[in-house]
Design a protein around this motif. Structure first.
Motif, short mmCIF file in Angstrom:
data_model
loop_
_atom_site.label_atom_id
_atom_site.label_comp_id
_atom_site.label_asym_id
_atom_site.label_seq_id
_atom_site.Cartn_x
_atom_site.Cartn_y
_atom_site.Cartn_z
N GLU A 130 46.61 33.80 39.86
CA GLU A 130 45.01 33.89 40.41
C GLU A 130 45.09 35.67 40.76
O GLU A 130 43.94 36.76 40.03
CB GLU A 130 44.48 33.37 39.11
CG GLU A 130 42.73 33.73 39.03
CD GLU A 130 41.75 32.97 38.99
OE1 GLU A 130 40.51 33.12 39.02
OE2 GLU A 130 41.81 31.96 39.46
N ALA A 131 44.95 34.69 42.41
CA ALA A 131 43.91 36.04 43.24
C ALA A 131 44.49 35.46 44.21
O ALA A 131 45.03 33.66 45.41
CB ALA A 131 42.38 35.04 43.07
N GLN A 133 43.17 36.00 48.99
CA GLN A 133 42.13 36.32 50.00
C GLN A 133 42.35 36.97 51.07
O GLN A 133 43.96 36.87 52.01
CB GLN A 133 41.69 35.37 50.50
CG GLN A 133 40.94 34.49 48.92
CD GLN A 133 39.93 32.92 49.60
OE1 GLN A 133 39.89 32.54 50.38
NE2 GLN A 133 39.64 32.09 48.64
N GLY A 192 47.24 38.34 40.72
CA GLY A 192 46.74 39.61 39.62
C GLY A 192 45.31 39.81 40.68
O GLY A 192 44.56 41.19 39.73
N ARG A 193 44.42 39.15 41.31
CA ARG A 193 42.67 39.67 41.39
C ARG A 193 43.04 39.93 43.32
O ARG A 193 43.93 38.31 44.17
CB ARG A 193 42.23 39.51 41.61
CG ARG A 193 40.47 39.33 42.37
CD ARG A 193 39.93 38.95 40.70
NE ARG A 193 40.15 37.09 41.12
CZ ARG A 193 39.16 36.12 41.36
NH1 ARG A 193 38.05 36.68 42.18
NH2 ARG A 193 38.76 35.10 41.13
N ILE A 195 40.76 39.20 46.67
CA ILE A 195 38.92 39.04 47.74
C ILE A 195 39.23 39.62 48.78
O ILE A 195 39.76 39.07 49.93
CB ILE A 195 38.99 37.18 46.75
CG1 ILE A 195 39.16 36.86 46.04
CG2 ILE A 195 37.45 37.05 47.67
CD1 ILE A 195 39.25 35.44 45.15
N THR A 222 45.58 49.41 45.56
CA THR A 222 45.91 48.39 44.60
C THR A 222 46.27 49.10 42.73
O THR A 222 46.67 47.80 42.61
CB THR A 222 44.29 47.99 44.33
OG1 THR A 222 43.37 49.24 44.08
CG2 THR A 222 43.96 47.58 45.13
N PHE A 227 47.27 44.96 40.68
CA PHE A 227 46.13 43.88 41.34
C PHE A 227 44.80 44.41 41.35
O PHE A 227 44.34 45.54 41.52
CB PHE A 227 46.08 42.59 42.49
CG PHE A 227 46.40 43.48 43.91
CD1 PHE A 227 44.77 43.53 44.53
CD2 PHE A 227 47.12 43.82 44.41
CE1 PHE A 227 45.16 44.00 45.89
CE2 PHE A 227 46.80 44.79 45.76
CZ PHE A 227 45.23 44.77 46.40
N GLU A 228 42.90 43.08 40.91
CA GLU A 228 42.05 43.97 41.02
C GLU A 228 41.32 44.08 42.00
O GLU A 228 41.25 42.28 42.30
CB GLU A 228 41.29 43.39 39.76
CG GLU A 228 40.12 43.93 39.97
CD GLU A 228 39.32 43.05 38.15
OE1 GLU A 228 38.20 43.05 38.12
OE2 GLU A 228 40.06 41.96 37.83
N PRO A 229 40.69 44.48 43.25
CA PRO A 229 40.14 44.37 44.10
C PRO A 229 38.47 43.48 43.85
O PRO A 229 38.22 43.76 43.07
CB PRO A 229 40.08 45.72 45.33
CG PRO A 229 39.73 46.74 44.20
CD PRO A 229 40.61 46.02 42.77
N ASP A 230 38.55 42.60 44.57
CA ASP A 230 37.41 41.71 44.37
C ASP A 230 36.28 42.04 45.65
O ASP A 230 36.91 41.10 46.68
CB ASP A 230 37.38 40.82 44.08
CG ASP A 230 35.48 39.57 43.24
OD1 ASP A 230 35.14 40.73 42.97
OD2 ASP A 230 35.89 38.19 42.62
N LYS A 240 35.33 34.18 50.03
CA LYS A 240 36.51 33.90 51.16
C LYS A 240 36.39 32.60 51.58
O LYS A 240 37.68 33.14 53.10
CB LYS A 240 37.33 34.69 50.79
CG LYS A 240 36.26 35.50 52.42
CD LYS A 240 36.79 37.27 52.09
CE LYS A 240 35.59 37.61 53.33
NZ LYS A 240 36.30 37.21 54.96
#
Length: 379
Positions: A130-131, A133, A192-193, A195, A222, A227-230, A240
């Motif tokens: 998923e993510a 950091q 996918g993301r 942080i 990105t 991938f999506e930056p959050d 984080k």
């Protein structure tokens, strides 16, 4: 409670007779015996339930308060006016009791509103793939016979907690892009993301809430890795927290035990090998097995690794008549054919590439730690 402590000290430590304690304190002997026999160290009093004259009117008063809150401040009734209205309905209690009820109601409403505004925070749980950091830190190491301060990139998968630590001289775009490539290479895939905090190499401007003006070059990176930056809220490092903890843990697991290195490349090779070893040695904590075990489970959920992003930062320069080009207070000599020509300078973590007229051929300058030693060759 302090009074009870004195009684216990007189009786248990000083062996004072109960009669004498009763004389000094004014308490009955039976009361003192009860305290000592039960071993009571903290007095607890039960307040008997006493019905209030306001209880039958509490629902009515609450409804009035809700209605008054919807009005403008100058049109609202005061507590004294509401007390007068309650008297008309048959209330024969005091104004002070009504005022206390109003204060309590407003305090409860204000605390509830603050909780709603701040949100309710729960521990973050991440699914495989998923993510990740990302964070920076500053640490010191012995490189090339000198003790130098390094900018250290920390990248950590949020599910398996596999991590990579990589050292650079600066926190610039080219270093940021290089750190991502090596992390995805070591993780063998892309989550996918991502942080992040609101670092300047990623965010040009922080807007209201989650609105961000993202740096165009960072967004290109990105998009390349898909991938999506959050971005975290300002001053909300807990969002984080895994990588924040990794920064702290790395101090004693890596930096305090590392040997000296001839150059930065050797240091990063050692860091990568040591991080992988720690995956095997460190228990995951939340799941059964080591970090390496959970990483093996997470790998199929990662997107296959694409080619490396061409993570250069471009600067427009003009070569001087003496065949020199300046970058970050250093001057580099170039062939005479580049003299007086506008060129494009592509900055990478370990080299500079000078391209003239967007041609595929150009000049490459290999950099060393600190920028003091270098050599060049034609591409």
């Amino acid at each position: 409670m302090g009074f009870l402590s004195v009684i216990r000290r007189w009786a248990l430590r000083d062996k004072m007779p109960i009669r004498e304690i009763a004389r000094r304190t004014g308490l009955s002997r039976n009361t003192i015996k009860k305290y000592l026999r039960a071993g009571i160290v903290e007095l607890r009093f039960q307040t008997p339930a006493r019905p209030s004259k306001l209880d039958p009117y509490a629902e009515k008063l609450t409804g009035w308060l809700v209605t008054e809150q919807r009005k403008s401040r100058k049109d609202r009734r005061t507590a004294k006016q509401m007390h007068a209205d309650l008297v008309q309905l048959g209330y024969d209690g005091s104004y002070e009791r009504v005022a206390a009820f109003v204060r309590t109601w407003k305090g409860d409403r204000q605390r509830a509103q603050q909780t709603t505004d701040r949100g309710t925070f729960v521990p973050l749980v991440f699914q495989p793939g998923e993510a990740f950091q990302f964070d920076w830190s500053e640490d010191w190491a012995s490189v090339g016979g000198e003790r130098i301060k390094l900018q250290v990139a920390h990248i950590k998968l949020s599910h398996s907690r596999a991590f990579l630590v990589r050292a650079y001289l600066l926190q610039t775009h080219e270093m940021l892009f290089d750190a991502h490539w090596h992390a995805f290479r070591v993780f063998e895939g892309v989550p996918g993301r991502g942080i992040y905090d609101n670092m300047r190499t990623a965010v040009d401007r922080v807007g209201v809430g989650k609105k961000r003006d993202v740096n165009a070059r960072f967004m290109a990176m990105t998009s390349h890795y898909v991938f999506e930056p959050d971005f975290c809220n300002p001053a909300a490092g807990w969002e984080k927290g895994q990588v924040e903890k990794n920064v702290r843990d790395a101090r004693h697991r890596l930096w305090q035990v590392m040997p000296a290195f001839p150059d930065l490349d050797a240091l990063n090779v050692w860091l990568e090998e040591r991080c992988k070893a720690l995956w095997t040695e460190t228990a995951h904590g939340s799941l059964t097995g080591s970090i390496a075990d959970i990483w093996e489970v997470e790998k199929p959920a990662l997107m296959p690794l694409p080619t490396a992003f061409d993570g250069f930062v471009e600067h427009s320069k003009r070569v001087s008549p003496t065949c020199l080009i300046t970058f970050e207070r250093n001057r580099y000599s170039v062939p005479a054919s580049f003299a007086n020509r506008p060129v494009s300078l592509h900055v990478y973590p370990e080299r500079l590439v000078i391209v003239a007229d967007r041609a595929t051929c150009g000049l490459e300058i290999l950099l060393r730690a600190g920028g003091a030693s270098w050599h060049s060759h034609l591409m």
